[in-house]
Design a protein around this motif. Structure first.
Motif, PDB file in Angstrom:
ATOM      1  N   GLY A 104       0.856  -1.189   0.000  1.00 47.56           N
ATOM      2  CA  GLY A 104       0.000   0.000   0.000  1.00 47.56           C
ATOM      3  C   GLY A 104       0.886   1.230   0.000  1.00 47.56           C
ATOM      4  O   GLY A 104       1.348   1.661   1.055  1.00 47.56           O
ATOM      5  N   GLU A 105       1.155   1.764  -1.173  1.00 45.02           N
ATOM      6  CA  GLU A 105       2.140   2.842  -1.254  1.00 45.02           C
ATOM      7  C   GLU A 105       1.598   4.155  -0.703  1.00 45.02           C
ATOM      8  O   GLU A 105       0.426   4.499  -0.908  1.00 45.02           O
ATOM      9  CB  GLU A 105       2.634   3.006  -2.698  1.00 45.02           C
ATOM     10  N   TYR A 106       2.451   4.875  -0.002  1.00 42.17           N
ATOM     11  CA  TYR A 106       2.097   6.141   0.641  1.00 42.17           C
ATOM     12  C   TYR A 106       2.794   7.274  -0.110  1.00 42.17           C
ATOM     13  O   TYR A 106       3.996   7.184  -0.372  1.00 42.17           O
ATOM     14  CB  TYR A 106       2.549   6.077   2.104  1.00 42.17           C
ATOM     15  N   LYS A 107       2.056   8.322  -0.469  1.00 38.91           N
ATOM     16  CA  LYS A 107       2.614   9.491  -1.175  1.00 38.91           C
ATOM     17  C   LYS A 107       3.440   9.060  -2.401  1.00 38.91           C
ATOM     18  O   LYS A 107       4.615   9.454  -2.553  1.00 38.91           O
ATOM     19  CB  LYS A 107       3.491  10.312  -0.225  1.00 38.91           C
ATOM     20  N   ALA A 108       2.823   8.257  -3.244  1.00 40.59           N
ATOM     21  CA  ALA A 108       3.547   7.687  -4.390  1.00 40.59           C
ATOM     22  C   ALA A 108       4.037   8.771  -5.357  1.00 40.59           C
ATOM     23  O   ALA A 108       5.028   8.570  -6.065  1.00 40.59           O
ATOM     24  CB  ALA A 108       2.648   6.702  -5.119  1.00 40.59           C
ATOM     25  N   LEU A 109       3.328   9.920  -5.394  1.00 42.34           N
ATOM     26  CA  LEU A 109       3.657  10.925  -6.401  1.00 42.34           C
ATOM     27  C   LEU A 109       4.523  12.059  -5.864  1.00 42.34           C
ATOM     28  O   LEU A 109       4.821  13.010  -6.568  1.00 42.34           O
ATOM     29  CB  LEU A 109       2.355  11.514  -6.995  1.00 42.34           C
ATOM     30  N   TRP A 110       4.926  11.977  -4.624  1.00 46.37           N
ATOM     31  CA  TRP A 110       5.696  13.061  -3.988  1.00 46.37           C
ATOM     32  C   TRP A 110       6.966  12.500  -3.389  1.00 46.37           C
ATOM     33  O   TRP A 110       6.943  11.437  -2.776  1.00 46.37           O
ATOM     34  CB  TRP A 110       4.820  13.692  -2.884  1.00 46.37           C
ATOM     35  N   GLY A 111       8.070  13.187  -3.565  1.00 44.52           N
ATOM     36  CA  GLY A 111       9.346  12.694  -3.014  1.00 44.52           C
ATOM     37  C   GLY A 111       9.651  11.311  -3.563  1.00 44.52           C
ATOM     38  O   GLY A 111       9.901  10.365  -2.810  1.00 44.52           O
ATOM     39  N   THR A 112       9.641  11.197  -4.882  1.00 50.01           N
ATOM     40  CA  THR A 112       9.653   9.861  -5.515  1.00 50.01           C
ATOM     41  C   THR A 112      10.995   9.125  -5.428  1.00 50.01           C
ATOM     42  O   THR A 112      11.088   7.972  -5.829  1.00 50.01           O
ATOM     43  CB  THR A 112       9.228   9.971  -6.992  1.00 50.01           C
ATOM     44  N   SER A 113      12.040   9.796  -4.917  1.00 51.93           N
ATOM     45  CA  SER A 113      13.315   9.082  -4.737  1.00 51.93           C
ATOM     46  C   SER A 113      13.276   8.157  -3.529  1.00 51.93           C
ATOM     47  O   SER A 113      14.222   7.409  -3.281  1.00 51.93           O
ATOM     48  CB  SER A 113      14.471  10.062  -4.526  1.00 51.93           C
TER      49      SER A 113
END
Ligand code: COA
Length: 532
Positions: free
Chosen positions: A312-321
């Protein structure tokens, strides 16, 4: 939670090259693990057997429950040093009478089981792991005490063994000594400080001073048995709680003691479905490239490690590194932080801080999958407050109270090592893939920095800069750092708890999570001041 979809192409050249490279690394690892298993070598093994004694790994095997796992730690301790690989002691987490215990077992075939500076570090780390995870400790004792030629590097610190044993006892973590042989001088305090002591007849020798020393000190004549035999300690001094007729009897009694501990784990058991990942773990060998500068998607690793490949990915589109999200391993819920493109920027640091706090709020253990070159440098980032954001992340990690498990998949450089819960940030256990690297920075960068510093220093002193000498220095420093960041060098110094085959990641994490749940699993409810 979503089921991860793998984009890995097992037929392409990159996969195959990576796979070949990892296989090569694992062959080198296997060779060194074998060297550790051989201990003092055939001559000393034969002598030991001829004395009717069991080898250290045979003692461990008999002590463990049948077919139980044994997660050996720091097998390559002291690799590349003047001491034998493995550092004359075997440590690891194993199941004895249904209880996960920390085993600390001397290898008497290596210099009489004497303890050198690396054996000491390994022993102290094992005791620390026992304390933070709340694991009963079983010492399998047969040691010549301090390695006398290197006493100056270990004698003072060695006192901590006895300190830690009694501290464990005070924390209600039982400690047991099974004495198979020599346990003299300082070593006599191991059975002395343990809650339970079992001694083998005609083999255990537990005294502060042996016959020659006693003769020198007081003029008294005495033999080994009178000074410290099992029979004397069982019938006269009372130091021995259980008299064992032979080694097997000693192991049987040890198992019985554990079965009578009335042991309960304080953390919850697994709560999630523990189905296997959808993808073959063998494919883990094709993910990490030989060149650690080449990034890879850690979701490919996660997909081959977590239950049902669910994430369950969290904040997948932000801070992607930095990839963050929820999953479970062998049924134990975990929050995962995994570096994606090496560098930690401001967003990644803030995302990590938030995520770590969320995990603490819900008492969820954290798994750090390191592949980081550190925090971003440069005008834009300094002015954007990268120090403050990195500090937030380090604050979150340092004050987090849920169990942390850390695995260095490929690279662990700079303060990224700290932010991603490296050794100094108290992970309950930490491992590294055998092909990984760890250092303050990459070898080329470090050599380059030294060269720039030398150039400025020459300019400031009005000296002419010797370019040729600089080239030589640069190459020498680069080679040195390359060698020092090698996974074998790093694990030899106990900067992790052992190197693992990538394919074993799920199993190792499952054992580690289960061990971590021996202790309370509870998050931090308040935090230090965050630099906003
Ligand atoms: N430090 C460094 N080396 C040691 C050692 C120690 N404490 N104890 C043993 N060794 C070495 C021996 O020199 C020998 O080396 P070698 O084979 O290259 O000659 C090797 O380990 C095996 O020792 P050995 O005496 O042949 O083995 P053993 O099984 O017959 O006896 C001991 C083992 C431990 C009982 C015996 O070696 C001994 O009494 N050692 C000294 C113990 C001591 O006083 N320690 C200080 C405590 S603080």
């Amino acid at each position: 939670m979503t089921v991860l979809r793998s984009a890995l192409n097992t037929a392409d050249d990159t996969f195959r090259t990576n796979y070949r490279h990892q296989k090569q690394v694992l062959a080198e690892l296997e060779e060194q693990v074998q060297a550790a298993i051989e201990g003092g070598g055939q001559r000393y093994q034969k002598r030991h057997r001829d004395r009717g004694r069991l080898l250290v790994r045979e003692r461990i095997e008999l002590l463990l429950d049948r077919d139980a796992s044994f997660l050996e730690l720091s097998s390559l301790a002291a690799w590349g040093t003047q001491f034998a690989v493995g550092a004359s002691v075997v440590t690891g987490i194993g199941v004895v009478s249904g209880v996960e215990c920390m085993l600390i077992a001397h290898d008497p075939t290596v210099r009489g089981g004497a303890m050198n500076p690396y054996s000491l570090k390994k022993t102290l780390r094992a005791l620390e792991i026992a304390r933070i995870n709340r694991l009963p400790v079983i010492n399998l004792v047969e040691s010549g005490g301090a390695d006398l030629p290197t006493q100056s590097e270990l004698f003072v610190h060695a006192g901590k063994i006895f300190h830690d044993l009694t501290e464990l006892s005070a924390l209600a973590i039982p400690t047991i000594a099974l004495v198979f042989g020599n346990s003299t001088a300082g070593g006599a305090y191991v059975p002395g400080m343990c809650d339970y002591a079992v001694m083998v007849d005609r083999q255990a020798k537990v005294f502060l001073g042996g016959p020659p020393l006693v003769k020198m000190a007081t003029g008294e004549d005495a033999d080994d048995e009178e000074l410290g035999g099992a029979s004397m300690h069982a019938k006269v001094s009372g130091l021995c709680d259980h008299f064992a007729v032979d080694e097997r009897d000693c192991i049987r009694i040890g198992r019985q003691i554990v079965s009578e501990l009335n042991w309960h784990k304080l953390g919850p058991g697994p709560t999630m479905p523990a189905d296997e990942p959808l993808y073959d773990p063998d494919e883990l060998l094709g993910i990490a490239p030989s060149d650690i500068k080449v990034p890879f998607d850690p979701r490919e690793v996660i997909a081959r490690v977590v239950d049902g490949s669910r994430f369950g990915e969290y904040k997948a589109l932000w801070g992607t590194s930095l990839v963050t999200g929820w999953a479970s391993v062998h049924g134990y819920p975990v929050g995962i932080l995994a570096n994606a493109r090496g560098v930690l920027f401001n967003e990644e640091a803030k995302k990590a801080s938030e995520f770590i706090q969320l995990a603490n709020q819900t008492d969820t253990p954290l798994l750090f999958l390191q592949n980081t070159t550190g925090y971003m440098v440069g005008k834009q980032y300094e002015q954007g407050g990268i120090i403050k954001d990195g500090s937030k992340m380090i604050n979150s990690v340092a004050n987090s109270k849920v169990p942390h498990l850390t695995v260095n998949l490929a690279a662990s450089f700079g303060a990224g090592n700290y932010g991603m819960s490296g050794r100094a940030y108290d992970p309950r256990l930490m491992f590294a893939w055998a092909g990984s690297r760890l250092a303050v920075m990459g070898a080329t960068q470090l050599a380059g920095v030294m060269s720039i510093v030398a150039k400025s220093s020459a300019a400031a002193a009005g000296r002419e800069f010797d370019t040729e000498a600089d080239e030589r220095n640069r190459a020498a420093i680069e080679a040195q750092i390359e060698q020092e960041s090698h996974a074998f060098f790093v694990t030899a110094r106990l900067y992790d708890d052992g190197l693992i085959d990538p394919r074993d990641t799920r199993t190792v994490l499952g054992i580690a999570l289960s061990a971590a749940h021996s202790n309370i699993v509870a998050g931090q409810r308040g935090y230090g001041v965050f630099r906003m």
